[in-house]
Design an enzyme around this catalytic site. Structure first.
Site, short mmCIF file in Angstrom:
data_model
loop_
_atom_site.label_atom_id
_atom_site.label_comp_id
_atom_site.label_asym_id
_atom_site.label_seq_id
_atom_site.Cartn_x
_atom_site.Cartn_y
_atom_site.Cartn_z
N SER A 166 5.69 -6.23 4.61
CA SER A 166 5.00 -7.17 3.73
C SER A 166 5.57 -8.56 3.96
CB SER A 166 5.24 -6.77 2.26
OG SER A 166 4.76 -7.77 1.37
N TYR A 182 10.36 -4.27 -5.22
CA TYR A 182 9.40 -4.19 -4.11
C TYR A 182 9.92 -5.02 -2.92
CZ TYR A 182 4.87 -4.62 -1.67
OH TYR A 182 3.85 -4.59 -0.74
N LYS A 214 10.92 -3.78 0.95
CA LYS A 214 10.27 -4.28 2.16
C LYS A 214 11.27 -4.97 3.10
CE LYS A 214 6.08 -2.79 1.26
NZ LYS A 214 5.45 -1.75 2.09
P1 NAI Z 1 -3.45 0.67 -1.68
O1 NAI Z 1 -2.81 0.93 -3.00
O2 NAI Z 1 -4.86 0.21 -1.63
O3 NAI Z 1 -3.30 1.94 -0.72
C1 NAI Z 1 -2.09 2.64 -0.61
C2 NAI Z 1 -2.39 4.06 -0.21
O4 NAI Z 1 -1.14 4.75 -0.09
C3 NAI Z 1 -3.22 4.83 -1.24
O5 NAI Z 1 -4.27 5.50 -0.60
C4 NAI Z 1 -2.23 5.80 -1.87
O6 NAI Z 1 -2.82 7.02 -2.30
C5 NAI Z 1 -1.25 6.01 -0.73
N1 NAI Z 1 0.07 6.44 -1.21
C6 NAI Z 1 0.79 5.94 -2.24
N2 NAI Z 1 1.93 6.62 -2.40
C7 NAI Z 1 1.95 7.57 -1.43
C8 NAI Z 1 2.87 8.60 -1.09
N3 NAI Z 1 4.00 8.79 -1.77
N4 NAI Z 1 2.58 9.39 -0.04
C9 NAI Z 1 1.43 9.22 0.66
N5 NAI Z 1 0.51 8.29 0.37
C10 NAI Z 1 0.77 7.47 -0.67
O7 NAI Z 1 -2.49 -0.40 -1.00
P2 NAI Z 1 -2.68 -1.33 0.28
O8 NAI Z 1 -2.85 -2.70 -0.19
O9 NAI Z 1 -3.66 -0.76 1.22
O10 NAI Z 1 -1.20 -1.24 0.88
C11 NAI Z 1 -0.87 -0.54 2.07
C12 NAI Z 1 0.50 -1.02 2.53
O11 NAI Z 1 0.46 -2.43 2.74
C13 NAI Z 1 1.61 -0.78 1.50
O12 NAI Z 1 2.80 -0.41 2.16
C14 NAI Z 1 1.79 -2.16 0.86
O13 NAI Z 1 3.08 -2.34 0.32
C15 NAI Z 1 1.51 -3.06 2.04
N6 NAI Z 1 1.11 -4.42 1.67
C16 NAI Z 1 -0.05 -4.67 1.00
C17 NAI Z 1 -0.41 -5.98 0.70
C18 NAI Z 1 -1.68 -6.33 0.01
O14 NAI Z 1 -1.90 -7.54 -0.24
N7 NAI Z 1 -2.56 -5.41 -0.32
C19 NAI Z 1 0.46 -7.11 1.08
C20 NAI Z 1 1.66 -6.73 1.76
C21 NAI Z 1 1.96 -5.43 2.05
#
Ligand code: NAI
Length: 258
Positions: A141, A154, A158
């Site tokens: 991130s 968080y 990261k």
């Molecule tokens: P999201 O919440 O839309 O999707 C995350 C997915 O991970 C979900 O499908 C969830 O079911 C799954 N998940 C959660 N815990 C889990 C576990 N213990 N085991 C397996 N699957 C699990 O989030 P998003 O935005 O798609 O984030 C994806 C990655 O990107 C994360 O690592 C997040 O920290 C990172 N990120 C996101 C940003 C954003 O602006 N959306 C910015 C910077 C980083």
């Protein structure tokens, strides 16, 4: 850029950034296993990969649990015949001031975001090293590069991902494996949008969630607009193809960390 004949695995691939990355890898020719805590949404993404003409398998996993991670990798190998590209994307967030933050919340975030990346990387390296080829992409991130208030836990998780990525990259560099961190900026997934997302929680008095979302894009991003899961997919495809890029933490953030 061509990934035909390669097998990829994307954790947290059921929605959001993980889904964008899974579909971009499939678009470049890879077969893609989709793993998620939520089996139903993993199946939805897997169906989209198959609709793009690639093989897929949906896997239920909890990346914070070692047995679950081991079983996931075994299933990818059994169903798709190997593991070449591991995208460790699953992650969670919560908003708490330093005074409010409990030890349990800190552990919960670290267990998924940091330990989960360790467990998935370890399982992938065990498969890739004997084959002397592999690509590991850890989704960190902008919070792995700069700190954000009320997100100290968080942010710590990261920063941990980026340090871990750098160290493992050096450890496996002679074995044909690259390890990089992909750092999204602000992407309008479930993490940001909705009442429980960051835009919903960081509202000003009387402000709608939509207006809060618009304000955050304008104030945090020099380009003024959020990035998309497709933007993350483009970098993931590049990192999956690149041979001499390793140990890096590359931001796709519209200039947020400039
Ligand atoms: P999201 O919440 O839309 O999707 C995350 C997915 O991970 C979900 O499908 C969830 O079911 C799954 N998940 C959660 N815990 C889990 C576990 N213990 N085991 C397996 N699957 C699990 O989030 P998003 O935005 O798609 O984030 C994806 C990655 O990107 C994360 O690592 C997040 O920290 C990172 N990120 C996101 C940003 C954003 O602006 N959306 C910015 C910077 C980083």
């Amino acid at each position: 850029m061509e990934l035909k004949g390669k097998v990829a695995l994307v954790t947290g691939g059921g929605r959001g950034i993980g889904q964008g990355i899974a579909l971009a890898l499939a678009g470049a020719g890879a077969d893609v296993a989709v793993a998620d805590l939520d089996q139903t949404i993993a199946e939805e993404t897997a169906a989209k990969v198959e609709a793009a003409g690639r093989r897929s398998v949906a896997i239920s996993v909890n990346v914070a649990q070692q047995d679950s991670v081991r079983a996931m990798v075994e299933k990818v190998e059994a169903e798709l015949g190997g593991l070449d590209i591991a995208v460790n994307n699953a992650g969670i967030i919560s908003i708490q001031s330093i005074e409010e933050l409990t030890a349990e919340d800190f552990d919960r975030i670290m267990a998924v975001n940091a330990k989960g990346v360790f467990l998935c990387t370890q399982a992938a390296v065990r498969v890739m090293r004997p084959r002397r080829w592999g690509r590991i992409i850890n989704v960190a991130s902008i919070a792995g590069k700069i700190g954000f208030p009320d997100l100290s836990h968080y942010t710590a998780s990261k920063f941990a991902v980026i340090g871990f990525t750098n160290a493992v990259a050096k450890e496996v560099a002679l074995d044909g494996i690259t390890v990089n961190a992909l750092c999204p900026g602000i992407v309008g997934t479930g993490m940001w949008r909705g009442e429980d997302g960051l835009a919903g929680r960081w509202r000003e008095e009387g402000e709608s969630e939509e207006a809060s979302w618009a304000r955050h894009q304008k104030t945090l991003l020099p380009q003024g607009v959020a990035q998309t899961p497709e933007d993350m997919g483009q970098l993931a495809v590049y990192l999956a193809c690149a041979e001499h890029v390793t140990g890096q933490a590359i931001a796709v953030d519209g200039g947020c960390t400039l």
